[in-house]
Structures are given as structure tokens and as C-alpha cells.
Design a protein around this motif. Structure first.
Motif, PDB file in Angstrom:
ATOM      1  N   LYS A 174       0.764  -1.060   0.031  1.00  0.00           N
ATOM      2  CA  LYS A 174       0.352   0.066   0.069  1.00  0.00           C
ATOM      3  C   LYS A 174       1.063   1.208  -0.141  1.00  0.00           C
ATOM      4  CE  LYS A 174      -3.346   0.417  -0.075  1.00  0.00           C
ATOM      5  NZ  LYS A 174      -4.688   0.168  -1.555  1.00  0.00           N
ATOM      6  N   SER A 175       2.059   1.119   0.492  1.00  0.00           N
ATOM      7  CA  SER A 175       2.967   2.377   0.062  1.00  0.00           C
ATOM      8  C   SER A 175       4.035   2.181  -0.993  1.00  0.00           C
ATOM      9  CB  SER A 175       3.965   1.360   1.935  1.00  0.00           C
ATOM     10  OG  SER A 175       2.848   2.219   3.023  1.00  0.00           O
ATOM     11  N   ASN A 176       3.382   1.385  -1.517  1.00  0.00           N
ATOM     12  CA  ASN A 176       4.670   1.236  -3.155  1.00  0.00           C
ATOM     13  C   ASN A 176       3.845   2.541  -3.441  1.00  0.00           C
ATOM     14  OD1 ASN A 176       6.177   0.292  -5.463  1.00  0.00           O
ATOM     15  ND2 ASN A 176       6.637  -1.494  -3.951  1.00  0.00           N
ATOM     16  N   ASN A 177       5.601   2.729  -3.959  1.00  0.00           N
ATOM     17  CA  ASN A 177       5.300   4.407  -5.262  1.00  0.00           C
ATOM     18  C   ASN A 177       5.019   3.744  -6.072  1.00  0.00           C
ATOM     19  OD1 ASN A 177       8.137   3.330  -6.173  1.00  0.00           O
ATOM     20  ND2 ASN A 177       8.849   5.326  -5.135  1.00  0.00           N
ATOM     21  N   ASP A 178       4.998   3.156  -6.769  1.00  0.00           N
ATOM     22  CA  ASP A 178       4.515   1.252  -8.012  1.00  0.00           C
ATOM     23  C   ASP A 178       3.192   2.343  -8.512  1.00  0.00           C
ATOM     24  OD1 ASP A 178       4.264   1.029 -10.723  1.00  0.00           O
ATOM     25  OD2 ASP A 178       6.083   0.000 -10.964  1.00  0.00           O
ATOM     26  N   GLN A 179       2.269   2.857  -8.723  1.00  0.00           N
ATOM     27  CA  GLN A 179       0.525   2.578  -8.701  1.00  0.00           C
ATOM     28  C   GLN A 179       0.568   1.621  -8.829  1.00  0.00           C
ATOM     29  OE1 GLN A 179      -1.167   6.386 -10.236  1.00  0.00           O
ATOM     30  NE2 GLN A 179      -0.234   7.680  -8.743  1.00  0.00           N
ATOM     31  N   ARG A 180       1.043   0.856 -10.516  1.00  0.00           N
ATOM     32  CA  ARG A 180       0.514  -0.478 -10.404  1.00  0.00           C
ATOM     33  C   ARG A 180       0.562  -1.580  -9.164  1.00  0.00           C
ATOM     34  NH1 ARG A 180       4.813  -0.651 -15.333  1.00  0.00           N
ATOM     35  NH2 ARG A 180       6.211  -0.129 -13.670  1.00  0.00           N
ATOM     36  N   ILE A 181       1.617  -1.148  -8.153  1.00  0.00           N
ATOM     37  CA  ILE A 181       1.229  -2.050  -7.157  1.00  0.00           C
ATOM     38  C   ILE A 181       0.509  -1.899  -6.025  1.00  0.00           C
ATOM     39  CG2 ILE A 181       2.774  -3.400  -4.917  1.00  0.00           C
ATOM     40  CD1 ILE A 181       5.225  -3.245  -7.473  1.00  0.00           C
ATOM     41  N   SER A 182       1.014  -0.655  -5.570  1.00  0.00           N
ATOM     42  CA  SER A 182      -0.265   0.180  -4.733  1.00  0.00           C
ATOM     43  C   SER A 182      -1.611   0.339  -4.494  1.00  0.00           C
ATOM     44  CB  SER A 182       0.333   1.367  -4.425  1.00  0.00           C
ATOM     45  OG  SER A 182       0.177   2.277  -5.215  1.00  0.00           O
ATOM     46  N   THR A 183      -1.808   0.773  -5.909  1.00  0.00           N
ATOM     47  CA  THR A 183      -3.577   0.320  -6.323  1.00  0.00           C
ATOM     48  C   THR A 183      -4.440  -0.126  -5.567  1.00  0.00           C
ATOM     49  OG1 THR A 183      -2.741   2.014  -7.588  1.00  0.00           O
ATOM     50  CG2 THR A 183      -5.355   1.089  -7.770  1.00  0.00           C
ATOM     51  N   ASP A 184      -4.119  -1.337  -6.139  1.00  0.00           N
ATOM     52  CA  ASP A 184      -4.547  -2.747  -6.549  1.00  0.00           C
ATOM     53  C   ASP A 184      -4.451  -3.318  -5.081  1.00  0.00           C
ATOM     54  OD1 ASP A 184      -6.785  -2.114  -8.408  1.00  0.00           O
ATOM     55  OD2 ASP A 184      -4.830  -3.102  -9.776  1.00  0.00           O
ATOM     56  N   ALA A 185      -3.550  -3.528  -4.257  1.00  0.00           N
ATOM     57  CA  ALA A 185      -2.872  -3.941  -3.271  1.00  0.00           C
ATOM     58  C   ALA A 185      -4.133  -3.729  -1.865  1.00  0.00           C
ATOM     59  CB  ALA A 185      -1.961  -3.522  -2.828  1.00  0.00           C
ATOM     60  N   PRO A 186      -4.240  -4.965  -1.657  1.00  0.00           N
ATOM     61  CA  PRO A 186      -5.567  -4.967  -0.197  1.00  0.00           C
ATOM     62  C   PRO A 186      -4.346  -3.875   0.830  1.00  0.00           C
ATOM     63  CG  PRO A 186      -4.981  -7.196  -0.429  1.00  0.00           C
ATOM     64  CD  PRO A 186      -4.233  -6.643  -1.651  1.00  0.00           C
ATOM     65  N   GLU A 187      -5.411  -4.015   1.983  1.00  0.00           N
ATOM     66  CA  GLU A 187      -4.832  -3.085   2.585  1.00  0.00           C
ATOM     67  C   GLU A 187      -3.863  -4.072   4.178  1.00  0.00           C
ATOM     68  OE1 GLU A 187      -4.307   0.321   4.906  1.00  0.00           O
ATOM     69  OE2 GLU A 187      -5.415  -0.157   3.365  1.00  0.00           O
ATOM     70  N   TYR A 188      -4.406  -5.410   3.926  1.00  0.00           N
ATOM     71  CA  TYR A 188      -4.010  -6.517   4.635  1.00  0.00           C
ATOM     72  C   TYR A 188      -3.541  -7.673   4.001  1.00  0.00           C
ATOM     73  CZ  TYR A 188      -5.543  -3.767   8.947  1.00  0.00           C
ATOM     74  OH  TYR A 188      -6.227  -2.605   9.345  1.00  0.00           O
ATOM     75  N   LEU A 189      -2.382  -8.100   4.546  1.00  0.00           N
ATOM     76  CA  LEU A 189      -2.253  -9.630   3.957  1.00  0.00           C
ATOM     77  C   LEU A 189      -2.556 -10.570   4.980  1.00  0.00           C
ATOM     78  CD1 LEU A 189       2.058  -9.235   3.225  1.00  0.00           C
ATOM     79  CD2 LEU A 189       0.328  -9.429   1.539  1.00  0.00           C
ATOM     80  N   ASN A 190      -2.729 -11.613   4.761  1.00  0.00           N
ATOM     81  CA  ASN A 190      -3.699 -13.084   5.107  1.00  0.00           C
ATOM     82  C   ASN A 190      -2.311 -13.651   5.654  1.00  0.00           C
ATOM     83  OD1 ASN A 190      -6.453 -11.739   5.305  1.00  0.00           O
ATOM     84  ND2 ASN A 190      -7.270 -12.941   3.653  1.00  0.00           N
ATOM     85  N   SER A 191      -2.033 -13.719   6.521  1.00  0.00           N
ATOM     86  CA  SER A 191       0.202 -14.326   6.766  1.00  0.00           C
ATOM     87  C   SER A 191       0.241 -13.916   8.528  1.00  0.00           C
ATOM     88  CB  SER A 191       0.739 -14.074   6.022  1.00  0.00           C
ATOM     89  OG  SER A 191       1.505 -14.520   5.760  1.00  0.00           O
ATOM     90  N   THR A 192       1.073 -14.735   8.505  1.00  0.00           N
ATOM     91  CA  THR A 192       1.082 -14.051  10.050  1.00  0.00           C
ATOM     92  C   THR A 192       2.748 -13.591  10.155  1.00  0.00           C
ATOM     93  OG1 THR A 192       2.631 -16.926  10.133  1.00  0.00           O
ATOM     94  CG2 THR A 192       0.195 -15.857  11.240  1.00  0.00           C
ATOM     95  N   SER A 193       3.160 -13.541   8.906  1.00  0.00           N
ATOM     96  CA  SER A 193       4.849 -13.111   8.411  1.00  0.00           C
ATOM     97  C   SER A 193       5.236 -12.417   7.303  1.00  0.00           C
ATOM     98  CB  SER A 193       5.314 -13.969   9.367  1.00  0.00           C
ATOM     99  OG  SER A 193       5.683 -15.279   7.684  1.00  0.00           O
ATOM    100  N   ALA A 194       5.545 -11.794   7.382  1.00  0.00           N
ATOM    101  CA  ALA A 194       6.335 -10.972   5.717  1.00  0.00           C
ATOM    102  C   ALA A 194       7.552 -10.772   6.038  1.00  0.00           C
ATOM    103  CB  ALA A 194       4.637  -9.698   5.331  1.00  0.00           C
ATOM    104  N   ILE A 195       8.818 -11.051   4.515  1.00  0.00           N
ATOM    105  CA  ILE A 195       9.364 -10.441   4.669  1.00  0.00           C
ATOM    106  C   ILE A 195      10.093  -9.558   3.535  1.00  0.00           C
ATOM    107  CG2 ILE A 195      11.937 -11.413   5.527  1.00  0.00           C
ATOM    108  CD1 ILE A 195      10.662 -13.730   6.696  1.00  0.00           C
ATOM    109  N   TYR A 196      10.847  -8.747   3.380  1.00  0.00           N
ATOM    110  CA  TYR A 196      11.111  -8.518   1.529  1.00  0.00           C
ATOM    111  C   TYR A 196      12.546  -7.811   2.600  1.00  0.00           C
ATOM    112  CZ  TYR A 196       8.921  -3.939   3.314  1.00  0.00           C
ATOM    113  OH  TYR A 196       8.769  -2.813   4.425  1.00  0.00           O
ATOM    114  N   SER A 197      13.428  -7.729   0.519  1.00  0.00           N
ATOM    115  CA  SER A 197      14.321  -6.851   0.668  1.00  0.00           C
ATOM    116  C   SER A 197      14.057  -5.674  -0.530  1.00  0.00           C
ATOM    117  CB  SER A 197      15.107  -7.690  -0.190  1.00  0.00           C
ATOM    118  OG  SER A 197      16.401  -7.110  -1.240  1.00  0.00           O
ATOM    119  N   PHE A 198      14.743  -4.929  -0.366  1.00  0.00           N
ATOM    120  CA  PHE A 198      14.746  -3.940  -0.879  1.00  0.00           C
ATOM    121  C   PHE A 198      15.054  -3.670  -1.995  1.00  0.00           C
ATOM    122  CE2 PHE A 198      15.651  -0.850   3.650  1.00  0.00           C
ATOM    123  CZ  PHE A 198      13.819  -1.704   3.882  1.00  0.00           C
ATOM    124  N   GLY A 199      15.498  -4.483  -2.231  1.00  0.00           N
ATOM    125  CA  GLY A 199      16.074  -5.068  -4.490  1.00  0.00           C
ATOM    126  C   GLY A 199      17.245  -3.842  -4.735  1.00  0.00           C
TER     127      GLY A 199
END
Length: 214
Positions: A174-199
Motif C-alpha cells: 500500500k506504500s509502494n510508489n509504483d501505482q501499479r502495485i499500490s492501487t490494487d493492493a489489499p490493506e492487509y496480508l492474510n499471513s502471520t509473517s511477511a519479509i522483503y528485500s529492498f531490491g
């Protein structure tokens, strides 16, 4: 008056030069096509390496929860309330998660040892030149010295945990500056953990973030 025919040697020399030019042009075209394809293959290989680490970390967190009925973090930082713990980095200062999951803990502190059974929930490589793997200031002493876990570009991963146990966490997309990602992203992830790299751009919330949920 007829023009005298070219000698056979001149014809051969002329065809050789033309053929050489043709070969050079073909090679140039192939190189121009191969470089982007090679870069794409290398990028996909890098992404796969990171994705594998993200998945392994999630599995390790799940196994730890099954074994200890808690998350591999400092319980003093939970603070109670209805909110999840703030997202943290695997930088060795925010949370001891990597130490706990790799059984690199100070076993002398019985009450503070978050992995008293010394179970190694995950195997992670040692970083080479401070890239992709564990950076251990102790040099492998396995004495509980805080370690870092960094990605291919030498940056720590970011971790979100469902510490309020509602089976959902805030979606960083939801905070991604690419609107193709942020626009349709759900508010929450149905998960107990989430991890990411900045790329590869080393910037958070950009389109090249490598994430565990998509």
C-alpha cells in the motif's frame, strides 16, 4: 572495348572482406540481443536467491512458533495492545530473530534464552564481502553475539509479524510508489509473517522490492 575480367585473387579478396563485414554485423546484432537477455536471466537468478531466503525464513518462523508457541523476538518489545510489533530489520540491533532461529544464543542466560532447546530452525550462508548471508562480528563463535542477515546488495531484510494473532498484517504494498502495485493492493496480508528485500535500487517501497507475498 571489353573491360578485362578481375583476376581470381582480387575476387577472392573482395568476397573475404564482404564476408568479414557481414560476420561483424551479425556478431554485433547477436551481442545487442544477448546482453538484455543475459541481464534478465541474472536478475531472475538474483530474485530467486532472495525469494528462497524469504520462504525459508517464513518456514523457520512457523516451526519456531510450533515448538515454542511464540514468535522469535524479544517478548519485552511486544508491549501489549491490539497492534502488531513494529516492522524491524535483520540488522542485528532491532531484534534477535536471526540469532534465535539459527540457535546462536547465549545459553548462560536461562531466563532470556529464546531457544533453550538449541534447535537450528534454518541454515543460512555466511556473507561474502558483506553480501548475501550472515555477517557475524564474533567470527562464528556462536556465543549469542548479534548477527546481521543481509541480501545480495548488503542490506538487511525487513520483517513484519502478526504478534497480535489476528492472522493478518499490514500490506507494505500500500506504500509502494509504483501505482501499479499500490492501487490494487489489499490493506492487509492474510499471513502471520511477511519479509522483503529492498531490491537492487536499495530503496524501500519501489517496484523492484523482492517480497514474500507475491
Amino acid at each position: 572495348m571489353k573491360t578485362p575480367p578481375l583476376s581470381l585473387s582480387l575476387l577472392r579478396r573482395g568476397f573475404t572482406l564482404i564476408e568479414l563485414l557481414v560476420v561483424i554485423v551479425i556478431i554485433a546484432i547477436l551481442v545487442s540481443l544477448a546482453v538484455p537477455a543475459t541481464n534478465l536471466v541474472m536478475k531472475r537468478a538474483q530474485d530467486l536467491k532472495i525469494k528462497t531466503v524469504l520462504k525459508d525464513l517464513q518456514v523457520a518462523i512457523g516451526h519456531y512458533r510450533t515448538e515454542y508457541n511464540r514468535f522469535p523476538i524479544n517478548p519485552d518489545d511486544l508491549g501489549g495492545g491490539d497492534s502488531d510489533i513494529e516492522p524491524f530489520l535483520t540488522d542485528g540491533t532491532s531484534q534477535p530473530m536471526v540469532n534465535i532461529l539459527t540457535a546462536n544464543v547465549d545459553s548462560s542466560g536461562a531466563s532470556t534464552n529464546m531457544n533453550p532447546k538449541a534447535i537450528k530452525f534454518i541454515d543460512l550462508p555466511s556473507a561474502k564481502n558483506n553480501l548475501f548471508g550472515i555477517i557475524d562480528p564474533s567470527g562464528g563463535a556462536n556465543d549469542g553475539t548479534p548477527v546481521q542477515l543481509v541480501d545480495t546488495w548488503g542490506l538487511p531484510y525487513k520483517v513484519l509479524l502478526d504478534t497480535n494473532y489476528d492472522n493478518r498484517i499490514q500490506n507494505p504494498d500500500k506504500s509502494n510508489n509504483d501505482q501499479r502495485i499500490s492501487t490494487d493492493a489489499p490493506e492487509y496480508l492474510n499471513s502471520t509473517s511477511a519479509i522483503y528485500s529492498f531490491g537492487p535500487d536499495r530503496q524501500e517501497f519501489t517496484k523492484d522490492d523482492i517480497v514474500s507475498w507475491r
